[in-house]
Design a protein around this motif. Structure first.
Motif: not given
Length: 283
Positions: A262-267, A230-233, A259-260, A211-214
């Motif tokens: 790369a190492e934590t990025q999901l589709p 966005s990385t935190a999400v 903007n998140s 529910n947090e803002c990206c």
């Protein structure tokens, strides 16, 4: 005019905003090609025809990307009021696919119904035959699936269930708030997207930041904030073993993807993409 454009392009701040706007328009155009089940094409064609095939007719179909909280800010909200009144004149509910559009339309509708000063000013601007007073019911497509179609009926229509896919729902900050106006779900503990995911056969993944803002609205002013949020999400969803994210906001989808870290990025998918896949109409 060409010289003016060149000068604007030469200013870094304006150049960033121009590029961002063009990217948003590109995403919008791509989104137009996504198949959306249960839409009455004949009714949609009638609505578009009534708007006219002009530039101003196109503007009348847009609601604006944010609802200004300024009491004296009227002009930026008129496009939303026109769309609401257009639905009223056709005796139809107004269904939205985008959480930002939905938020603007719901808040504008609430203001027209309960803020006498705003309603009077807006109606004076538009010079309608009959004043608009917030009569139109605005519903998000997810609400349509839940309350009109029914998730049980949706489940029966699934031909390619997303079995085994662990999907994290991302609500963001526009779909549920302000809760007294939106009235879609519990703003602190929503379930509508998770119930949607179960209906199409996926396994919902719960995580703290859903529910947090990206930070999407801050990307032009301070990209570092957008990247951090966005990385935190993404990081939180990945920690809970999610394989992908699903959202109902085009700006959130863009920001989370671009903007998140790369190492934590999901589709990140739009909810209609997963719906089309489950119903066997993706291609």
């Amino acid at each position: 005019m060409i010289q003016t454009i060149r000068k604007a392009w030469g200013i870094p701040e304006l150049r960033k905003k121009i590029i961002f706007t063009l990217l948003i328009l590109l995403i919008f155009r791509i989104g137009n090609a996504i198949t959306v089940p249960y839409i009455n094409k004949d009714a949609l064609q009638i609505q578009l025809a009534s708007m006219g095939s002009t530039y101003f007719g196109l503007l009348n179909t847009m609601s604006g990307g944010a609802f200004s909280m300024g009491k004296d800010e009227i002009a930026s909200k008129l496009a939303a009021v026109r769309a609401l009144n257009g639905a009223k004149e056709q005796g139809q509910d107004l269904v939205t696919l985008c959480s930002a559009c939905h938020n603007v339309l719901k808040q504008a509708n609430d203001a027209m119904a309960h803020d006498e000063e705003f309603s009077e000013h807006a109606n004076n601007y538009m010079q309608l035959e009959k004043p608009y007073k917030g009569e139109t019911r605005v519903i998000h497509y997810l609400e349509l699936l839940r309350d009109v179609v029914g998730f049980d009926n949706l489940k029966k229509a699934v031909v390619k269930p997303l079995t085994g896919k662990k999907v994290a729902a991302y609500y963001g900050c526009l779909l549920l708030r302000p809760s007294k106006v939106m009235q879609m779900d519990n703003p602190e503990n929503p379930t509508i997207i998770e119930d949607f995911l179960r209906a199409i056969g996926a396994e919902p993944v719960l995580y703290a930041n859903r529910n947090e803002c990206c930070g999407g609205y801050a990307v032009l002013e301070d990209r570092a904030i957008a990247q951090k949020k966005s990385t935190a999400v993404m990081h939180n969803a990945a920690d809970m073993q999610a394989e992908m994210l699903v959202t109902a906001c085009p700006l959130c989808q863009y920001n989370l993807t671009k903007n998140s870290a790369a190492e934590t990025q999901l589709p990140v998918y739009y909810f209609t993409e997963l719906l089309a896949e489950a119903l066997g109409v993706k291609e």
